[in-house]
Scaffold this motif. Structure first.
Motif, PDB file in Angstrom:
ATOM      1  N   MET A 175       0.836  -1.202   0.000  1.00  0.00           N
ATOM      2  CA  MET A 175       0.000   0.000   0.000  1.00  0.00           C
ATOM      3  C   MET A 175       0.874   1.256   0.000  1.00  0.00           C
ATOM      4  O   MET A 175       0.660   2.187  -0.784  1.00  0.00           O
ATOM      5  N   GLY A 176       1.872   1.277   0.880  1.00  0.00           N
ATOM      6  CA  GLY A 176       2.779   2.422   0.918  1.00  0.00           C
ATOM      7  C   GLY A 176       3.522   2.600  -0.388  1.00  0.00           C
ATOM      8  O   GLY A 176       3.698   3.722  -0.879  1.00  0.00           O
ATOM      9  N   ALA A 177       3.952   1.488  -0.997  1.00  0.00           N
ATOM     10  CA  ALA A 177       4.676   1.563  -2.265  1.00  0.00           C
ATOM     11  C   ALA A 177       3.766   2.054  -3.384  1.00  0.00           C
ATOM     12  O   ALA A 177       4.166   2.881  -4.215  1.00  0.00           O
ATOM     13  N   ALA A 178       2.531   1.547  -3.423  1.00  0.00           N
ATOM     14  CA  ALA A 178       1.600   1.955  -4.479  1.00  0.00           C
ATOM     15  C   ALA A 178       1.267   3.439  -4.371  1.00  0.00           C
ATOM     16  O   ALA A 178       1.267   4.168  -5.376  1.00  0.00           O
ATOM     17  N   LEU A 179       0.991   3.901  -3.154  1.00  0.00           N
ATOM     18  CA  LEU A 179       0.696   5.324  -2.970  1.00  0.00           C
ATOM     19  C   LEU A 179       1.909   6.183  -3.304  1.00  0.00           C
ATOM     20  O   LEU A 179       1.783   7.249  -3.914  1.00  0.00           O
ATOM     21  N   THR A 180       3.097   5.708  -2.924  1.00  0.00           N
ATOM     22  CA  THR A 180       4.314   6.450  -3.240  1.00  0.00           C
ATOM     23  C   THR A 180       4.494   6.590  -4.743  1.00  0.00           C
ATOM     24  O   THR A 180       4.826   7.672  -5.252  1.00  0.00           O
ATOM     25  N   PHE A 181       4.278   5.494  -5.480  1.00  0.00           N
ATOM     26  CA  PHE A 181       4.429   5.564  -6.931  1.00  0.00           C
ATOM     27  C   PHE A 181       3.433   6.547  -7.533  1.00  0.00           C
ATOM     28  O   PHE A 181       3.790   7.347  -8.410  1.00  0.00           O
ATOM     29  N   VAL A 182       2.184   6.492  -7.069  1.00  0.00           N
ATOM     30  CA  VAL A 182       1.166   7.406  -7.604  1.00  0.00           C
ATOM     31  C   VAL A 182       1.543   8.854  -7.302  1.00  0.00           C
ATOM     32  O   VAL A 182       1.470   9.733  -8.174  1.00  0.00           O
ATOM     33  N   PHE A 183       1.966   9.129  -6.065  1.00  0.00           N
ATOM     34  CA  PHE A 183       2.303  10.504  -5.683  1.00  0.00           C
ATOM     35  C   PHE A 183       3.509  11.010  -6.463  1.00  0.00           C
ATOM     36  O   PHE A 183       3.534  12.161  -6.911  1.00  0.00           O
ATOM     37  N   THR A 184       4.539  10.169  -6.609  1.00  0.00           N
ATOM     38  CA  THR A 184       5.745  10.611  -7.306  1.00  0.00           C
ATOM     39  C   THR A 184       5.552  10.611  -8.814  1.00  0.00           C
ATOM     40  O   THR A 184       6.258  11.322  -9.531  1.00  0.00           O
ATOM     41  N   PHE A 185       4.611   9.818  -9.312  1.00  0.00           N
ATOM     42  CA  PHE A 185       4.305   9.857 -10.738  1.00  0.00           C
ATOM     43  C   PHE A 185       3.653  11.187 -11.110  1.00  0.00           C
ATOM     44  O   PHE A 185       3.864  11.707 -12.212  1.00  0.00           O
ATOM     45  N   SER A 186       2.861  11.731 -10.191  1.00  0.00           N
ATOM     46  CA  SER A 186       2.199  13.013 -10.452  1.00  0.00           C
ATOM     47  C   SER A 186       2.892  14.165  -9.739  1.00  0.00           C
ATOM     48  O   SER A 186       2.271  15.171  -9.406  1.00  0.00           O
ATOM     49  N   THR A 187       4.193  14.030  -9.501  1.00  0.00           N
ATOM     50  CA  THR A 187       4.937  15.058  -8.779  1.00  0.00           C
ATOM     51  C   THR A 187       5.068  16.320  -9.625  1.00  0.00           C
ATOM     52  O   THR A 187       5.098  16.266 -10.850  1.00  0.00           O
ATOM     53  N   PHE A 188       5.153  17.457  -8.938  1.00  0.00           N
ATOM     54  CA  PHE A 188       5.256  18.736  -9.656  1.00  0.00           C
ATOM     55  C   PHE A 188       6.256  19.703  -9.024  1.00  0.00           C
ATOM     56  O   PHE A 188       7.315  19.951  -9.604  1.00  0.00           O
ATOM     57  N   PRO A 189       5.993  20.254  -7.817  1.00  0.00           N
ATOM     58  CA  PRO A 189       6.877  21.305  -7.308  1.00  0.00           C
ATOM     59  C   PRO A 189       8.294  20.810  -7.018  1.00  0.00           C
ATOM     60  O   PRO A 189       9.251  21.535  -7.257  1.00  0.00           O
ATOM     61  N   ILE A 190       8.426  19.599  -6.492  1.00  0.00           N
ATOM     62  CA  ILE A 190       9.751  19.090  -6.158  1.00  0.00           C
ATOM     63  C   ILE A 190      10.616  18.980  -7.412  1.00  0.00           C
ATOM     64  O   ILE A 190      11.779  19.398  -7.430  1.00  0.00           O
ATOM     65  N   VAL A 191      10.059  18.408  -8.468  1.00  0.00           N
ATOM     66  CA  VAL A 191      10.819  18.260  -9.713  1.00  0.00           C
ATOM     67  C   VAL A 191      11.157  19.623 -10.290  1.00  0.00           C
ATOM     68  O   VAL A 191      12.287  19.869 -10.750  1.00  0.00           O
ATOM     69  N   LEU A 192      10.217  20.533 -10.270  1.00  0.00           N
ATOM     70  CA  LEU A 192      10.450  21.855 -10.841  1.00  0.00           C
ATOM     71  C   LEU A 192      11.525  22.609 -10.063  1.00  0.00           C
ATOM     72  O   LEU A 192      12.364  23.294 -10.655  1.00  0.00           O
ATOM     73  N   ALA A 193      11.527  22.464  -8.719  1.00  0.00           N
ATOM     74  CA  ALA A 193      12.467  23.219  -7.892  1.00  0.00           C
ATOM     75  C   ALA A 193      13.841  22.563  -7.833  1.00  0.00           C
ATOM     76  O   ALA A 193      14.860  23.256  -7.825  1.00  0.00           O
ATOM     77  N   LEU A 194      13.895  21.238  -7.800  1.00  0.00           N
ATOM     78  CA  LEU A 194      15.169  20.539  -7.599  1.00  0.00           C
ATOM     79  C   LEU A 194      15.690  19.866  -8.853  1.00  0.00           C
ATOM     80  O   LEU A 194      16.847  19.448  -8.882  1.00  0.00           O
ATOM     81  N   GLY A 195      14.845  19.722  -9.869  1.00  0.00           N
ATOM     82  CA  GLY A 195      15.282  19.053 -11.079  1.00  0.00           C
ATOM     83  C   GLY A 195      15.321  19.948 -12.296  1.00  0.00           C
ATOM     84  O   GLY A 195      16.102  19.725 -13.224  1.00  0.00           O
ATOM     85  N   GLY A 196      14.466  20.957 -12.318  1.00  0.00           N
ATOM     86  CA  GLY A 196      14.414  21.834 -13.472  1.00  0.00           C
ATOM     87  C   GLY A 196      13.692  21.191 -14.638  1.00  0.00           C
ATOM     88  O   GLY A 196      13.251  20.045 -14.578  1.00  0.00           O
ATOM     89  N   PHE A 197      13.581  21.910 -15.734  1.00  0.00           N
ATOM     90  CA  PHE A 197      12.848  21.405 -16.889  1.00  0.00           C
ATOM     91  C   PHE A 197      13.591  20.274 -17.591  1.00  0.00           C
ATOM     92  O   PHE A 197      12.982  19.531 -18.355  1.00  0.00           O
ATOM     93  N   GLN A 198      14.890  20.138 -17.337  1.00  0.00           N
ATOM     94  CA  GLN A 198      15.601  19.031 -17.963  1.00  0.00           C
ATOM     95  C   GLN A 198      15.205  17.691 -17.352  1.00  0.00           C
ATOM     96  O   GLN A 198      15.457  16.640 -17.951  1.00  0.00           O
ATOM     97  N   LEU A 199      14.585  17.687 -16.185  1.00  0.00           N
ATOM     98  CA  LEU A 199      14.089  16.466 -15.544  1.00  0.00           C
ATOM     99  C   LEU A 199      12.567  16.545 -15.386  1.00  0.00           C
ATOM    100  O   LEU A 199      12.005  15.970 -14.461  1.00  0.00           O
ATOM    101  N   ALA A 200      11.918  17.236 -16.278  1.00  0.00           N
ATOM    102  CA  ALA A 200      10.489  17.500 -16.131  1.00  0.00           C
ATOM    103  C   ALA A 200       9.666  16.223 -16.239  1.00  0.00           C
ATOM    104  O   ALA A 200       9.967  15.331 -17.031  1.00  0.00           O
ATOM    105  N   THR A 201       8.620  16.153 -15.445  1.00  0.00           N
ATOM    106  CA  THR A 201       7.687  15.029 -15.443  1.00  0.00           C
ATOM    107  C   THR A 201       6.393  15.438 -16.148  1.00  0.00           C
ATOM    108  O   THR A 201       6.238  16.568 -16.602  1.00  0.00           O
ATOM    109  N   VAL A 202       5.450  14.489 -16.223  1.00  0.00           N
ATOM    110  CA  VAL A 202       4.169  14.769 -16.866  1.00  0.00           C
ATOM    111  C   VAL A 202       3.491  15.968 -16.223  1.00  0.00           C
ATOM    112  O   VAL A 202       2.969  16.855 -16.907  1.00  0.00           O
TER     113      VAL A 202
END
Length: 617
Positions: free
Chosen positions: A259-286
């Motif tokens: 359950m924890g793994a499934a929720l983690t995957f869903v949350f990180t699959f739809s991640t937004f601010p963390i990727v934008l702040a720490l990864g930039g557009f070169q690591l952009a997600t959906v």
């Protein structure tokens, strides 16, 4: 004679009053039983209607844009995305009609393209592995050892998960940036500098910061519900400690870990601010591209991409729920496993080895979980000339001298608390009703459960945009326009974000309730709703309180939908205040972050303690 007649009249009057009272009691019981019989149905109907109004309809208005272009229905937007290697990677070439052999050859080459969707899934998988690896040792510590402050630490495990991502990003920049705490320590030791910002590693560590505590909490709850007598029986039959754990304890932990793994995957699959702040557009997600398309007013492509994201997330949630239905472990909870003291009673290898492992884990946990928050606190107290309270004085000055269009710190704190209480009043009963509906035995209930969990998979940006376009801008009903204020829309968005956590905390408890107790109550004439109120809910009360703590804390820290709905209004919350400050003054942003951390911690601890020592989630 007259006296006798009067007495007879009095007797008749008394008998009439008694008969009236009896009829009243009979009618009252009949009405009460009727309400009890139909109460659950009425609550279910009200919950469905509310969900349609504050979630499904607003989100549908956004997704309509993906199939309705220039007023005409079309599927060309989906087709263009699925055939574009930029989004789907090498599989898109298959859908575009290219030869299978050529696509397979390219997919096996080092230069293969993952596409935005493929990279999003890849980073989500790595983040899930890191979160589980960091969460399981914490669950072992909290479930199997007793030490001062264990209850407080257990309550605080969920705080990273509910903190706003914009604040966590500030903490990670303060820790792992070029001038961060880590490089300061390395410089003092004469070592070289490192810079993890704008790397995949930084994104994964930040995701683990959020989700490892969630894995730890759900696994701790499952570990604490293991019946000690079952382990003792296995040991008495000759099983070694490892064999007893593998055959008795581990099977009861697997569903919670998954359950924890499934929720983690869903949350990180739809991640937004963390990727934008720490990864930039070169690591952009959906999610980053959905936001970018919305900002560029490309609603059709943004909605189509968000719909594909939703389909993937809901598919994973449905697969997990099917697994949960087949692997639910029913436990009467006769006697939990005894906790051991953290201080070793002897110096044997058996006693020292697990505690040494926990000591190593504690160092890693300090670096991942404590250092970002400590760095943020230190940054809030730092200035060009050393330690100072200037950042906090700025907040006080802004409250008294700030212009009307500027964010007022106290107003942001007040709004956050008011929205938290209001959304809790909506999310808690909704979550309990949905939990009841999804734990009843009927065909298709897991599909209902997956649909009810849709808010976990839908982007907060999409929810906020849907509420803005569908409710704030208004909807035509019977020739009149119905619209709600920005504050009510924010409460709706927060309730939508929080109620699934109530469901996921209460539903496992209802599944594991001894059904013989419910059947006995029904055999004695109690309606189904009465058995629920008198038998089941009291047994899962700690889980209900845990769900309330989740819903409230998530409301306090919600950012994505709020930033859409608060634009152009004065309904600012603490996360929005941090976002407004961070673009101009990092110091006040960290000071506001410390205020948010204190309010969230105090609120969550207060609610969590009301549930007792065995809070479920």
């Amino acid at each position: 004679m007259a006296r006798d007649s009067g007495g007879g009249a009095d007797d008749d009057g008394g008998e009439g009053a008694t008969e009236t009272a009896d009829r009243t009691r009979v009618w009252g019981r009949a009405i009460r039983k009727s309400l009890e019989r139909r109460g659950l149905l009425a609550l279910a109907t009200a919950t469905v209607a509310l969900l349609l109004g504050i979630f499904y309809y607003p989100v549908a208005t956004v997704f309509v844009d993906s199939v309705l272009v220039d007023g005409r229905p079309t599927g060309r937007v989906f087709v263009s995305i699925l055939q574009d290697p930029f989004y789907l990677g090498e599989p898109a070439r298959l859908l575009a009609g290219e030869p299978v052999a050529a696509v397979v050859e390219s997919a096996l080459s080092p230069d293969r393209r993952l596409g935005v969707i493929g990279f999003t899934a890849y980073q989500a998988a790595l983040s899930t592995v890191a979160s589980v690896a960091l969460g399981l040792p914490a669950a072992y510590l909290l479930a199997r050892f007793e030490f001062p402050g264990r209850r407080t630490l257990r309550s605080l495990t969920i705080l990273p998960f509910v903190l706003p991502s914009i604040m966590v990003a500030v903490g990670f920049v303060a820790t792992f940036g070029q001038r961060g705490t880590l490089n300061a320590v390395l410089g003092a030791l004469g070592l070289g500098q490192v810079n993890l910002l704008f790397t995949l590693e930084a994104v994964i560590v930040a995701h683990a910061f959020y989700n490892a505590p969630l894995v730890a909490r759900v696994t701790t709850a499952a570990w604490e519900s293991v019946d000690a007598s079952a382990v003792e029986t296995a040991r008495s039959l000759g099983a070694s400690p490892f064999r007893a754990f593998r055959d008795v304890v581990a099977p009861q932990l697997y569903p919670s870990v998954l359950m924890g793994a499934a929720l983690t995957f869903v949350f990180t699959f739809s991640t937004f601010p963390i990727v934008l702040a720490l990864g930039g557009f070169q690591l952009a997600t959906v999610e980053v591209f959905v936001y970018r398309l919305i900002r560029d007013l490309e609603y059709a492509e943004a909605a189509a991409l968000a719909l594909l994201e939703l389909g993937i997330s809901l598919g994973l949630l449905y697969a997990y729920l099917r697994y949960e239905a087949k692997h639910t472990v029913r436990s009467r909870g006769i006697r939990p496993l005894p906790r051991r003291p953290l201080t070793p009673p002897s110096l044997s290898v058996r006693e020292l080895l697990p505690r040494t492992g926990l000591a190593v884990y504690a160092v890693v946990a300090l670096a991942v979980f404590v250092a970002p928050m400590a760095s943020m606190v230190l940054a809030s107290l730092s200035g060009p000339e050393g330690l100072t309270l200037a950042n906090y004085r700025f907040l006080l000055d802004r409250q008294t001298t700030g212009a009307a269009f500027q964010v007022q710190p106290w107003d942001a704190v007040r709004n956050s608390l008011l929205f938290g209480v209001a959304s809790l009043a909506v999310a808690l009963p909704m979550g309990v009703v949905v939990a009841v509906l999804t734990t009843r035995d009927y065909r298709g209930r897991k599909l209902v459960d997956a649909v009810a969990m849709a808010p976990l998979a839908v982007s907060g940006i999409v929810v906020g945009l849907g509420l803005l376009r569908g409710l704030v801008f208004g909807v035509e009903i019977g020739g009149s326009r119905l619209a709600v204020g920005g504050g009510l829309a924010i409460v709706a968005a927060h309730a939508v974000a929080g109620y699934p956590f109530v469901v996921r905390t209460v539903a496992p408890g209802l599944e594991s309730v001894d059904q013989t107790l419910v059947e006995s109550a029904r055999a004695l004439g109690a309606p189904r709703a009465r058995a629920l109120v008198d038998i089941e809910l009291p047994l899962v009360w700690p889980a209900v309180v845990a769900g309330a703590a989740f819903a409230f804390a998530i409301s306090i820290g919600e950012f994505s939908a709020t930033i859409v709905l608060a634009s152009g209004t004065n309904q600012f919350t603490m996360p929005i205040a941090i976002e407004r400050f961070i673009g101009r003054r990092l110091g006040p942003a960290t000071a506001m972050g410390v205020v948010l951390l204190a309010v969230t911690s105090a609120s969550f601890l207060l609610i969590d303690r009301l549930g007792g020592d065995d809070v479920g989630f």
